[in-house]
Structures are given as C-alpha cells and as structure tokens.
Design a protein around this motif. Structure first.
Motif, PDB file in Angstrom:
ATOM      1  N   CYS A 112      32.859  41.212  33.960  1.00  0.00           N
ATOM      2  CA  CYS A 112      31.985  41.018  35.129  1.00  0.00           C
ATOM      3  C   CYS A 112      32.206  42.098  36.178  1.00  0.00           C
ATOM      4  O   CYS A 112      33.041  42.976  36.012  1.00  0.00           O
ATOM      5  CB  CYS A 112      32.192  39.631  35.729  1.00  0.00           C
ATOM      6  N   THR A 145      35.836  42.648  38.500  1.00  0.00           N
ATOM      7  CA  THR A 145      37.081  43.202  37.955  1.00  0.00           C
ATOM      8  C   THR A 145      38.084  43.625  39.015  1.00  0.00           C
ATOM      9  O   THR A 145      37.771  44.450  39.864  1.00  0.00           O
ATOM     10  CB  THR A 145      36.781  44.416  37.055  1.00  0.00           C
ATOM     11  N   CYS A 167      40.490  43.078  34.711  1.00  0.00           N
ATOM     12  CA  CYS A 167      41.555  42.213  35.246  1.00  0.00           C
ATOM     13  C   CYS A 167      42.737  42.264  34.291  1.00  0.00           C
ATOM     14  O   CYS A 167      42.597  41.957  33.105  1.00  0.00           O
ATOM     15  CB  CYS A 167      41.034  40.793  35.407  1.00  0.00           C
ATOM     16  N   THR A 176      31.704  34.306  32.804  1.00  0.00           N
ATOM     17  CA  THR A 176      32.421  34.310  34.081  1.00  0.00           C
ATOM     18  C   THR A 176      32.111  33.061  34.904  1.00  0.00           C
ATOM     19  O   THR A 176      30.939  32.675  35.029  1.00  0.00           O
ATOM     20  CB  THR A 176      32.016  35.560  34.889  1.00  0.00           C
ATOM     21  N   GLY A 189      42.683  36.772  36.417  1.00  0.00           N
ATOM     22  CA  GLY A 189      41.277  37.037  36.704  1.00  0.00           C
ATOM     23  C   GLY A 189      40.970  36.980  38.196  1.00  0.00           C
ATOM     24  O   GLY A 189      41.397  36.038  38.870  1.00  0.00           O
ATOM     25  N   CYS A 202      38.310  36.142  39.175  1.00  0.00           N
ATOM     26  CA  CYS A 202      37.481  34.941  39.237  1.00  0.00           C
ATOM     27  C   CYS A 202      38.333  33.676  39.265  1.00  0.00           C
ATOM     28  O   CYS A 202      37.810  32.586  39.463  1.00  0.00           O
ATOM     29  CB  CYS A 202      36.559  34.882  38.026  1.00  0.00           C
ATOM     30  N   MET A 235      46.863  40.496  29.777  1.00  0.00           N
ATOM     31  CA  MET A 235      45.501  39.949  29.866  1.00  0.00           C
ATOM     32  C   MET A 235      44.490  41.087  29.951  1.00  0.00           C
ATOM     33  O   MET A 235      44.714  42.064  30.641  1.00  0.00           O
ATOM     34  CB  MET A 235      45.409  39.066  31.115  1.00  0.00           C
ATOM     35  N   CYS A 295      40.346  41.604  30.526  1.00  0.00           N
ATOM     36  CA  CYS A 295      38.958  41.148  30.700  1.00  0.00           C
ATOM     37  C   CYS A 295      38.243  42.107  31.627  1.00  0.00           C
ATOM     38  O   CYS A 295      38.760  42.487  32.664  1.00  0.00           O
ATOM     39  CB  CYS A 295      38.896  39.728  31.264  1.00  0.00           C
TER      40      CYS A 295
HETATM   41 FE1  SF4 Z   1      36.982  38.755  33.541  1.00  0.00          FE
HETATM   42 FE2  SF4 Z   1      37.146  37.012  35.586  1.00  0.00          FE
HETATM   43 FE3  SF4 Z   1      38.096  39.518  35.811  1.00  0.00          FE
HETATM   44 FE4  SF4 Z   1      35.468  39.068  35.692  1.00  0.00          FE
HETATM   45  S1  SF4 Z   1      36.861  38.435  37.315  1.00  0.00           S
HETATM   46  S2  SF4 Z   1      36.573  40.692  34.623  1.00  0.00           S
HETATM   47  S3  SF4 Z   1      35.382  37.364  34.206  1.00  0.00           S
HETATM   48  S4  SF4 Z   1      38.850  37.881  34.430  1.00  0.00           S
END
Ligand code: SF4
Ligand code: FSO
Length: 549
Positions: free
Chosen positions: A6, A9, A15, A71, A19, A21, A1, A3
């Motif tokens: 935001c 992280t 991430c 996000t 996530g 999040c 994964m 991402c």
């Molecule tokens: Fe991406 Fe969610 Fe990690 Fe932010 S917290 S970087 S949106 S996976």
C-alpha cells in the motif's frame, strides 16, 4: 517482515518491522502463507475448470480470502489461519475430484504444498513470502515489480467480485482470470511482455467486476439519484456502519427496522444514501457520520452507539471504543467481536443491536448540515444534453475527476488545494474516500449543474468511465481528447485495480499521488509514463495549468 502493498509503507519502500497500518509481522506472514496456498489452489481450480468440474465454492472463497489479505481488512492470526485451513481443505477435495477423472494428472509443487498446522504458521509464511522489490536482483526487478502489480491488482478486483457475488452478480470469466493471475505467479517462464499483458488484463477484468457490482447495486436498490444527506446527528439510539458493503448495510437496516435505532453511514458507505429503494424501504437510514478512514479513531470514540465495520479500512482500535465495535465478512481484529455469517451470508446483528440500545445514543439536536450524493452514471447521463450544450457554449471549460483514496500523509492536502483552485467554469467529479477532504464544500453551480458531483464509492470508477465514454461519443472524439483530467489518489489495492482498468482503457495523462507505489520499479514507471503519460502529481498550480493549457 516484508510488505509493500500500500501507499502507507513505513520507510517509503515497505514495512520492515511492523505495518504502518497496524499489521503485525505474524499476521503479515500468515497472510503470505495464505496467498501461497491460494496460488496452489488456483493451479488446481484451473485444471478442474478445464475438466468441467464445479469450482464455484473455490472461486468465491478465493475472492474472499484475497480480500482478507488487503490493507486494513484483517489483523487476526486466527482468521487468517482459518482461511488457510479452508484453502487446503478445498484444494484436497478439488484435487481428488480431478484425479478421480484423470488419475495421471501432474501437479506443480505449489499444488502439493501443505503447511504444518502444528508448527508456527508465521515462520512457514516467512519462508514462502514474495520478497521486497529492493531485495530482487537487478535483472529480475522489472518482472518482479509487475508480478506484485498483478497480485495487488487482483486482490482489488477480487474484493469487488466478492461484493458483486453477495448481490447475485457473477461472471465465470472473472473467476477464471482470478485463478489465472494467481497461477501466473507460479510460472517462472513468463517474460516482461507477458507480465505487462497480465497487468492490463487485471484492469480489463476489474472493469467487468465493477460493472457486475454496479448491476448488483442498481438492480437491488435502483439507480442513484441526487440525495441530500444530513451530517448532523439526531437524538436517539444509533448504529454506525462503515466499509463498502451495501448488502450488509441493508441487512442491518432490516434487522433494526421497528427498533428505535437510527442508522448512520461512515466512510465509503456515504453513497448508499443515493440508492432510492434503500432510502424508501428503510427510513431509519438517516445520515452520515465522520469523514475518511484515517480519522476513525476520533470519529468512533465520539460516536455514542454501536459501530459495524463491513470492509476496509479498519484501523487498530483504541481500548476506549473497542467494546462497541463489531466486524463482519473478511474483516477481523483480535480484540473485536466478529459476527459470523449464516448460510445466507448475513450475520445475526443482535449483539450490535443490543450494544446500540445499551449505549446512550445522541442526546441533543445539532445544527443542520448536509451534503448531496447520488451523481452516478444514470443521474449524470440523464442531463447529458445540458452538459454537452454547456461545453459547446463555453460555459463549462473542463472536467476534473479528483478521487481515489484518502490517507494520513500530509502530502494529501494537495487534493484539497487542487479542488479549491479549480476555476469557476470547471466541474469537479469525485469518488471514493479521497473526497472527504472537500466533500462538504459548496462549490456552487455552473450552467445550472453542481460544480461538485459525488459519483460514489471507489468501485463507482465504473460510473466515471461510463460518463467519459458517453461524453466522448457525444462529441465524437476519443476519451483522451475530452476536456477531462484525472487527478487520482491511491492508498490500497482497490486503487491499484482501478488504475489498471483506466490504463487498460488507454486513458492517458493520469496524475497519481500522493507518492508513486513502492512496488513500481523505475523501468516499469518509465514504461507507463511513455505509453500512457502516467505522471506523479506536482503542485496544484502546476498540474492545473498543465491540464487547462
Ligand atoms: Fe503492508 Fe500495512 Fe505496510 Fe501497507 S502499511 S505496506 S499493508 S504492512
Ligand atoms: Fe477508501 Fe479504504 Fe474505497 Fe480503499 S476506505 S481506501 S481504495 O479501502 O476502497 O476508497
């Protein structure tokens, strides 16, 4: 994964496993697939526009679908799959319309990419996903950093554009640029300078999106006026509305009118109380409940009624309250009830209303507490003469805009401490959910004006800009020469868009925290600090002293 869009992280650079999040690797991959399909759709939309073909449905869809990938908005594989299917269906239709006019049209490969809906969409998403900054070769890192900045910024601008559309405010140049920005991600020939220009253009277009939204809100609900908002609930059945979408809030007020339900705002909907026509039409829009998004698990559990989430920031809900939580628009979560919109864009809120009536509601009076909202540009500029005289006479020394997003990281206590340490002859302007760290503090008055003024939601950065421009004109100076410092907190992609708007306007010396974006490479940050003196926050004492010297 992969991402890194935001501030939250997981390991500081992005991430990797899951996530922070709450977004699963599957959802992340399907959202990557969706963005890939939108890039192909945009390539075709631009050709269609050049051939005077109506692309309105595609324009609005693209903004909504980008919104869903931000996000804390949508955690549902099935929602993201539905958006992906729609992207391909719209693309097929639009492409056929272009080819009916110009059969010889040549398309980039991405405009023909079609996922197999019988196979794993997550696996296909992983194959087309943009990489992490840390995985890009040294020679490509800065361009890649700016590509991500453009993608994340355009997601933020698209979310404001979608809200403005809901309120009947649109501008073709915004839609055109949303497609240009997505299509630019398909172009490997662009130089570093091209990407810098594109990032600043995202800021320019986002300013227009925020202006459209401001027009939509003020035309529908009047210009905000200073308004006291109760923080103490009152006895009775209750619905809590979270997110940013004031049109959906109005729809909920309309559908609950004449019931015994009291409507409360949560998070970024607090500023809705300042709009006089909304307040006058719907007296059951009563108060505000809870604080910033990251505290929602506590706030939602305690709230004794139904809860409707209209936009970010939704956190993965606990089982203890998920049965009273509803989502609408681009927001989704697998176990939650989603209320689909009718052709008018408005859902039937009956299930949420029935849930509110079945729950106990508030049963006791609570001691009165309140905050004042409604200091948007019209209200502040209405007292511009007082403000200008107070500055000229030395009663007001400095203005601080302390605003942006809140979040869970401990470093965010900087903003609370900063506001507490602001000297008594200075004014604090605030906006967005970062204000919940200090929004109920009584900072008193200076020169007859409140020392703490809430300008509104994150998109009301538009108000802050209008106020700064008006003050600069009144003093006949450049904005950067005003006694004004911007101390911003960021979290997600709307904040990226707002930051790019401020840079597009040439605003310097912005202090940004609590950490710098992981997707900004050292060289890109150096460029921003050289040209705009953009800097990371340090300590409240040090930054205050630097701003006031
Ligand atoms: Fe991406 Fe969610 Fe990690 Fe932010 S917290 S970087 S949106 S996976
Ligand atoms: Fe906050 Fe969330 Fe408004 Fe953001 S509630 S963090 S920048 O979505 O949009 O300020």
């Amino acid at each position: 994964m992969f991402c890194e869009q935001c501030e939250q992280t997981a390991s500081g650079d992005g991430c990797h496993q899951f996530g922070a999040c709450g977004k699963s690797p599957q959802v992340n991959a399907v959202q990557d697939l969706l963005v890939h399909c939108l890039r192909g759709l945009s390539a075709i939309a631009l050709t269609a526009k050049a051939n005077q073909i109506d692309t309105h449905e595609v324009d609005v869809f693209t903004c909504e679908a980008l919104f869903a990938t931000m996000t804390n908005v949508n955690f549902s594989v099935s929602h993201c799959e539905a958006y992906t299917r729609q992207a391909i269906a719209l693309r097929t239709d639009l492409r056929a319309q272009v080819e009916a006019l110009r059969s010889e049209t040549e398309w980039p490969a991405i405009a023909s990419f079609t996922p197999s809906f019988d196979a794993s969409l997550a696996e296909q998403g992983e194959e087309v996903a943009l990489k992490f900054l840390s995985q890009v070769g040294e020679d490509a890192v800065d361009i890649f950093s700016l590509k991500l900045t453009v993608l994340y910024g355009i997601k933020g601008a698209a979310s404001y554009t979608f809200h403005a559309y809901e309120l009947g405010q649109e501008d073709e140049q915004v839609y055109q640029f949303v497609h240009e920005a997505l299509n630019a991600l398909n172009d490997e020939s662009l130089t570093l300078a091209d990407w810098v220009d594109l990032a600043l253009k995202v800021g320019e277009i986002n300013l227009r999106s925020m202006e459209l939204l401001d027009t939509g809100h003020t035309q529908a609900y009047g210009h905000p006026v200073p308004t006291s908002v109760p923080l103490n609930p009152r006895p009775g059945k209750a619905i809590l509305v979270s997110g940013h979408d004031i049109r959906q809030l109005e729809a909920i007020l309309k559908q609950t009118a004449g019931t015994e339900i009291t409507v409360y705002t949560h998070g970024e909907l607090l500023p809705a109380h300042g709009y006089p026509l909304l307040k006058a039409t719907y007296p059951h829009l009563y108060g505000h409940y809870g604080t910033a998004w990251q505290n929602q698990t506590k706030d939602f559990l305690r709230f004794p009624g139904a809860i409707i989430v209209t936009t970010n920031c939704l956190m993965p809900p606990h089982d203890t309250y998920s049965d009273k939580l509803f989502t609408v628009g681009p927001v989704g979560y697998p176990q939650l009830s989603f209320l689909p919109a009718s052709d008018t864009g408005i859902p039937d809120y009956a299930p949420a209303i029935a849930k509110a009536l079945a729950l106990p509601g508030f049963t006791e009076e609570a001691p009165p507490r309140s905050v004042t909202v409604g200091f948007a540009h019209n209200a502040v500029l209405g007292v511009a003469e007082t403000v200008v005289n107070a500055v000229k006479q030395g009663q007001i020394r400095h203005f601080f805009l302390v605003g942006g997003c809140d979040g869970a990281k401990p470093g965010r206590s900087y903003y609370t401490e900063f506001v507490e340490k602001v000297p008594a002859d200075c004014v604090v302007l605030t906006l967005a959910c970062g204000k919940f760290r200090f929004f109920d503090q009584d900072l008193g008055k200076v020169a007859g004006l409140p020392r703490l003024m809430d300008l509104g939601q994150c998109n009301d950065a538009y108000s802050a800009i209008q106020i700064a421009i008006a003050l600069a004109n009144a003093f006949a100076v450049d904005i950067n020469e005003l006694p004004l410092s911007m101390i911003l907190s960021w979290y997600e992609q709307k904040a990226v868009a707002v930051l790019l708007t401020l840079l597009h306007l040439g605003i310097k010396n912005i202090r940004l925290g609590p950490t710098l974006p992981a997707f900004i490479s050292p060289n890109v940050f150096k460029l921003l600090s050289t040209h705009y003196q953009l800097q990371a926050i340090t300590t409240p004492e040090r930054d205050l002293a630097a701003c006031l010297c």
